[in-house]
Design a protein around this motif. Structure first.
Motif, PDB file in Angstrom:
ATOM      1  N   LYS A   7      -3.574 -18.405   0.752  1.00  0.00           N
ATOM      2  CA  LYS A   7      -3.831 -19.638   0.001  1.00  0.00           C
ATOM      3  C   LYS A   7      -5.246 -19.672  -0.575  1.00  0.00           C
ATOM      4  CE  LYS A   7      -0.703 -22.164   3.076  1.00  0.00           C
ATOM      5  NZ  LYS A   7      -0.624 -23.171   4.168  1.00  0.00           N
ATOM      6  N   ASN A   8      -6.110 -18.834  -0.030  1.00  0.00           N
ATOM      7  CA  ASN A   8      -7.524 -18.797  -0.457  1.00  0.00           C
ATOM      8  C   ASN A   8      -7.989 -17.352  -0.593  1.00  0.00           C
ATOM      9  OD1 ASN A   8      -8.195 -21.862   0.172  1.00  0.00           O
ATOM     10  ND2 ASN A   8      -7.187 -21.057   2.002  1.00  0.00           N
ATOM     11  N   PRO A   9      -7.412 -16.592  -1.513  1.00  0.00           N
ATOM     12  CA  PRO A   9      -7.780 -15.176  -1.613  1.00  0.00           C
ATOM     13  C   PRO A   9      -9.269 -15.005  -1.907  1.00  0.00           C
ATOM     14  CG  PRO A   9      -6.528 -15.871  -3.542  1.00  0.00           C
ATOM     15  CD  PRO A   9      -6.443 -16.993  -2.561  1.00  0.00           C
ATOM     16  N   HIS A  10      -9.801 -13.870  -1.501  1.00  0.00           N
ATOM     17  CA  HIS A  10     -11.240 -13.638  -1.652  1.00  0.00           C
ATOM     18  C   HIS A  10     -11.650 -13.477  -3.112  1.00  0.00           C
ATOM     19  CE1 HIS A  10      -9.417  -9.624  -1.515  1.00  0.00           C
ATOM     20  NE2 HIS A  10     -10.499  -9.150  -2.115  1.00  0.00           N
ATOM     21  N   LYS A  11     -10.694 -13.199  -3.981  1.00  0.00           N
ATOM     22  CA  LYS A  11     -10.929 -13.158  -5.420  1.00  0.00           C
ATOM     23  C   LYS A  11      -9.843 -13.955  -6.120  1.00  0.00           C
ATOM     24  CE  LYS A  11     -13.424  -8.785  -5.917  1.00  0.00           C
ATOM     25  NZ  LYS A  11     -13.447  -7.454  -6.598  1.00  0.00           N
ATOM     26  N   LYS A  12     -10.215 -14.702  -7.113  1.00  0.00           N
ATOM     27  CA  LYS A  12      -9.237 -15.502  -7.843  1.00  0.00           C
ATOM     28  C   LYS A  12      -8.171 -14.598  -8.452  1.00  0.00           C
ATOM     29  CE  LYS A  12      -8.854 -19.074 -11.421  1.00  0.00           C
ATOM     30  NZ  LYS A  12      -9.592 -19.873 -12.440  1.00  0.00           N
ATOM     31  N   ASN A  13      -6.920 -15.002  -8.273  1.00  0.00           N
ATOM     32  CA  ASN A  13      -5.779 -14.246  -8.816  1.00  0.00           C
ATOM     33  C   ASN A  13      -5.735 -12.814  -8.289  1.00  0.00           C
ATOM     34  OD1 ASN A  13      -4.983 -16.477 -10.437  1.00  0.00           O
ATOM     35  ND2 ASN A  13      -6.480 -15.875 -11.992  1.00  0.00           N
ATOM     36  N   TYR A  14      -6.173 -12.624  -7.060  1.00  0.00           N
ATOM     37  CA  TYR A  14      -6.165 -11.278  -6.485  1.00  0.00           C
ATOM     38  C   TYR A  14      -4.745 -10.718  -6.481  1.00  0.00           C
ATOM     39  CZ  TYR A  14      -6.337  -7.448  -3.161  1.00  0.00           C
ATOM     40  OH  TYR A  14      -6.209  -6.220  -2.567  1.00  0.00           O
ATOM     41  N   TYR A  15      -4.668  -9.426  -6.803  1.00  0.00           N
ATOM     42  CA  TYR A  15      -3.372  -8.749  -6.744  1.00  0.00           C
ATOM     43  C   TYR A  15      -3.605  -7.279  -6.437  1.00  0.00           C
ATOM     44  CZ  TYR A  15       1.500  -7.691  -7.506  1.00  0.00           C
ATOM     45  OH  TYR A  15       2.802  -7.306  -7.303  1.00  0.00           O
ATOM     46  N   ALA A  16      -2.662  -6.688  -5.734  1.00  0.00           N
ATOM     47  CA  ALA A  16      -2.657  -5.259  -5.453  1.00  0.00           C
ATOM     48  C   ALA A  16      -1.291  -4.702  -5.812  1.00  0.00           C
ATOM     49  CB  ALA A  16      -2.968  -4.998  -3.982  1.00  0.00           C
ATOM     50  N   THR A  69       1.043 -14.314  -2.485  1.00  0.00           N
ATOM     51  CA  THR A  69       0.448 -13.530  -3.568  1.00  0.00           C
ATOM     52  C   THR A  69       1.472 -12.758  -4.383  1.00  0.00           C
ATOM     53  OG1 THR A  69       0.114 -11.500  -2.280  1.00  0.00           O
ATOM     54  CG2 THR A  69      -1.609 -13.211  -2.142  1.00  0.00           C
ATOM     55  N   GLY A  70       2.678 -12.594  -3.855  1.00  0.00           N
ATOM     56  CA  GLY A  70       3.681 -11.785  -4.547  1.00  0.00           C
ATOM     57  C   GLY A  70       3.491 -10.299  -4.388  1.00  0.00           C
ATOM     58  N   ILE A  71       2.511  -9.873  -3.589  1.00  0.00           N
ATOM     59  CA  ILE A  71       2.277  -8.443  -3.400  1.00  0.00           C
ATOM     60  C   ILE A  71       3.405  -7.848  -2.550  1.00  0.00           C
ATOM     61  CG2 ILE A  71       0.743  -6.719  -2.356  1.00  0.00           C
ATOM     62  CD1 ILE A  71      -1.579  -8.685  -2.914  1.00  0.00           C
ATOM     63  N   PRO A  72       4.101  -6.824  -3.044  1.00  0.00           N
ATOM     64  CA  PRO A  72       5.149  -6.188  -2.236  1.00  0.00           C
ATOM     65  C   PRO A  72       4.516  -5.449  -1.066  1.00  0.00           C
ATOM     66  CG  PRO A  72       4.804  -4.965  -4.278  1.00  0.00           C
ATOM     67  CD  PRO A  72       3.959  -6.195  -4.375  1.00  0.00           C
ATOM     68  N   ALA A  73       4.870  -5.840   0.143  1.00  0.00           N
ATOM     69  CA  ALA A  73       4.180  -5.314   1.318  1.00  0.00           C
ATOM     70  C   ALA A  73       5.168  -4.762   2.333  1.00  0.00           C
ATOM     71  CB  ALA A  73       3.327  -6.404   1.958  1.00  0.00           C
ATOM     72  N   VAL A  74       4.757  -3.691   2.983  1.00  0.00           N
ATOM     73  CA  VAL A  74       5.584  -2.991   3.968  1.00  0.00           C
ATOM     74  C   VAL A  74       4.903  -3.050   5.326  1.00  0.00           C
ATOM     75  CG1 VAL A  74       6.421  -0.710   4.672  1.00  0.00           C
ATOM     76  CG2 VAL A  74       6.658  -1.451   2.290  1.00  0.00           C
ATOM     77  N   ASN A  75       5.693  -3.290   6.349  1.00  0.00           N
ATOM     78  CA  ASN A  75       5.195  -3.357   7.714  1.00  0.00           C
ATOM     79  C   ASN A  75       5.582  -2.088   8.471  1.00  0.00           C
ATOM     80  OD1 ASN A  75       4.188  -4.204  10.165  1.00  0.00           O
ATOM     81  ND2 ASN A  75       5.645  -5.864  10.464  1.00  0.00           N
ATOM     82  N   ILE A  76       4.591  -1.305   8.866  1.00  0.00           N
ATOM     83  CA  ILE A  76       4.824  -0.174   9.763  1.00  0.00           C
ATOM     84  C   ILE A  76       4.574  -0.697  11.167  1.00  0.00           C
ATOM     85  CG2 ILE A  76       4.109   2.148  10.428  1.00  0.00           C
ATOM     86  CD1 ILE A  76       3.191   2.613   7.569  1.00  0.00           C
ATOM     87  N   ILE A  77       5.637  -0.841  11.938  1.00  0.00           N
ATOM     88  CA  ILE A  77       5.545  -1.485  13.242  1.00  0.00           C
ATOM     89  C   ILE A  77       6.515  -0.822  14.210  1.00  0.00           C
ATOM     90  CG2 ILE A  77       7.224  -3.277  12.568  1.00  0.00           C
ATOM     91  CD1 ILE A  77       5.606  -5.253  14.335  1.00  0.00           C
ATOM     92  N   GLN A  78       6.082  -0.673  15.435  1.00  0.00           N
ATOM     93  CA  GLN A  78       6.933  -0.038  16.446  1.00  0.00           C
ATOM     94  C   GLN A  78       8.196  -0.872  16.690  1.00  0.00           C
ATOM     95  OE1 GLN A  78       5.052   0.515  20.252  1.00  0.00           O
ATOM     96  NE2 GLN A  78       6.885   1.370  21.195  1.00  0.00           N
ATOM     97  N   TYR A  79       9.300  -0.161  16.835  1.00  0.00           N
ATOM     98  CA  TYR A  79      10.565  -0.802  17.202  1.00  0.00           C
ATOM     99  C   TYR A  79      11.175   0.005  18.341  1.00  0.00           C
ATOM    100  CZ  TYR A  79      15.563  -1.829  17.066  1.00  0.00           C
ATOM    101  OH  TYR A  79      16.845  -2.158  17.414  1.00  0.00           O
ATOM    102  N   ASP A  80      11.536  -0.681  19.417  1.00  0.00           N
ATOM    103  CA  ASP A  80      12.078  -0.005  20.597  1.00  0.00           C
ATOM    104  C   ASP A  80      13.361  -0.705  21.035  1.00  0.00           C
ATOM    105  OD1 ASP A  80      12.681   1.186  22.974  1.00  0.00           O
ATOM    106  OD2 ASP A  80      10.700   0.948  23.879  1.00  0.00           O
ATOM    107  N   PRO A  81      14.523  -0.198  20.625  1.00  0.00           N
ATOM    108  CA  PRO A  81      15.787  -0.865  20.957  1.00  0.00           C
ATOM    109  C   PRO A  81      16.130  -0.850  22.440  1.00  0.00           C
ATOM    110  CG  PRO A  81      16.209   1.271  19.936  1.00  0.00           C
ATOM    111  CD  PRO A  81      14.731   1.022  19.817  1.00  0.00           C
ATOM    112  N   SER A  82      15.371  -0.119  23.236  1.00  0.00           N
ATOM    113  CA  SER A  82      15.670  -0.047  24.666  1.00  0.00           C
ATOM    114  C   SER A  82      15.094  -1.224  25.451  1.00  0.00           C
ATOM    115  CB  SER A  82      15.118   1.253  25.256  1.00  0.00           C
ATOM    116  OG  SER A  82      13.698   1.253  25.282  1.00  0.00           O
ATOM    117  N   THR A  83      14.265  -2.050  24.802  1.00  0.00           N
ATOM    118  CA  THR A  83      13.656  -3.186  25.496  1.00  0.00           C
ATOM    119  C   THR A  83      14.272  -4.493  25.009  1.00  0.00           C
ATOM    120  OG1 THR A  83      11.872  -3.510  23.872  1.00  0.00           O
ATOM    121  CG2 THR A  83      11.494  -1.917  25.648  1.00  0.00           C
TER     122      THR A  83
END
Length: 341
Positions: free
Chosen positions: A214-223, A288-302
């Protein structure tokens, strides 16, 4: 898709299909809103630096040495000073975004989002991010007497930051074609606890990324795109393709997983769907509309779909493995150094 969503959620807020469509609208590829560049086809190929797992491990250890990094505590303040100074020493133009946010219990948290900019003059940018705070409660600890105590957060917090710090260490002397922004978000892990009899409130997680969105460090910031690293240091960790990430940026998900396989880390990056996970990438995309990917551990055994140490006092350095840090860090470096924009 297995119909077991509650098993896959890191945080209690479930994302409905409607919400995902709303958040992901217009963000199905890594090319949305890219600035055009006449130099794209003439840019030289860059050599990807070697990711040093020992260095990354030391950055994780240093954070844990400060103690739990819970907002409004001295340990939190000291860690913020160290992170800021360290990123500046690596050649970053650093902004410490300070703010006040309201937690699930209506307490006011003084947060610090630490934003490290490399080649800030460039319009084409990649956003890498992780959260640096730690859980103020061990609400999944097997010992009920310890559930109100904050955790070390070696994997859940420090590992992602440690990997990004090792990547940052190379960016001054080995710049990428796009500019890189690394953000350490605060107050990600202050959401409604499971062990207390309190009313659940939505959007009580990821408070730092919500504030920044809601308060990006630069106005209209985009990546061009964003990559989130969360819980990326455990021994024998596996990273499945998180479903919100698939919705936001399917091409980027496939590119990252293909890259990992191509450089020998296919045993870590699994070509199967994980769950919908409420994490900082959700709010980065939402605001922001930035397409973002989460690399995060997933453990189906727990039961939680994460490691058995998750949100317990067992989230310590004993869980951190240099091989996992290397697999994630080298993969992300390969992606950003081969980016031609």
């Amino acid at each position: 898709m297995q119909n077991q969503i509650t098993q896959f959620i890191k945080l209690p807020l479930l994302l409905s299909v409607v919400a995902l469509i709303s958040l992901g609208s217009g963000c199905n590829n890594t090319g949305s809103k890219k600035s055009s560049s006449k130099e794209d086809k003439t840019l030289p190929k860059l050599q990807t630096p070697d990711f040093n797992a020992d260095s990354a491990y030391s950055y994780v250890q240093k954070q844990v040495d400060f103690g739990p990094r819970v907002p409004n505590t001295p340990e939190h303040e000291e860690t913020a000073k160290w992170l800021t100074a360290k990123m500046e020493s690596m050649g970053a133009d650093v902004i410490v975004q300070e703010g006040k946010v309201t937690a699930f219990d209506n307490s006011i948290l003084n947060i610090k989002n630490i934003i490290a900019q490399f080649q800030p003059e460039k319009n084409n940018r990649i956003l890498l991010f992780a959260h640096w705070d730690t859980r103020p409660f061990a609400d999944h600890d097997p010992d009920p007497a310890k559930r109100n105590q904050p955790i070390d957060g070696a994997n859940d917090g420090a590992s992602g930051v440690g990997v990004l710090m090792e990547i940052a260490r190379h960016l001054k002397d080995n710049p990428t074609h796009p500019g890189i922004d690394i953000i350490f978000f605060d107050a990600e892990d202050y959401g409604t606890p499971d062990h207390l009899n309190v009313e659940y409130k939505p959007d009580t997680w990821c408070l730092g990324s919500q504030y920044w969105g809601k308060n990006p460090h630069k106005k209209n910031y985009y990546a061009q795109y964003g990559i989130l690293l969360d819980m990326v240091g455990a021994k024998n960790a596996r990273f499945y393709q998180e479903q919100a990430s698939i919705r936001f940026a399917p091409k980027l998900v496939n590119h990252i997983w293909d890259t990992a396989a191509s450089i020998g880390y296919g045993s870590y990056f699994i070509f199967q769907q994980g769950g919908y996970i409420t994490d900082d990438h959700i709010y980065v995309n939402k605001h922001t509309g930035i397409p973002a990917v989460n690399i995060i551990q997933y453990d189906p055994s727990t039961n939680t779909s994460f490691g058995s140490y998750w949100h317990t006092h067992n989230d310590t350095m004993e869980n951190i493995d240099r091989n996992t840090l290397k697999a994630v860090g080298q993969t992300v470096m390969e992606v950003i150094y081969k980016d031609r924009y």
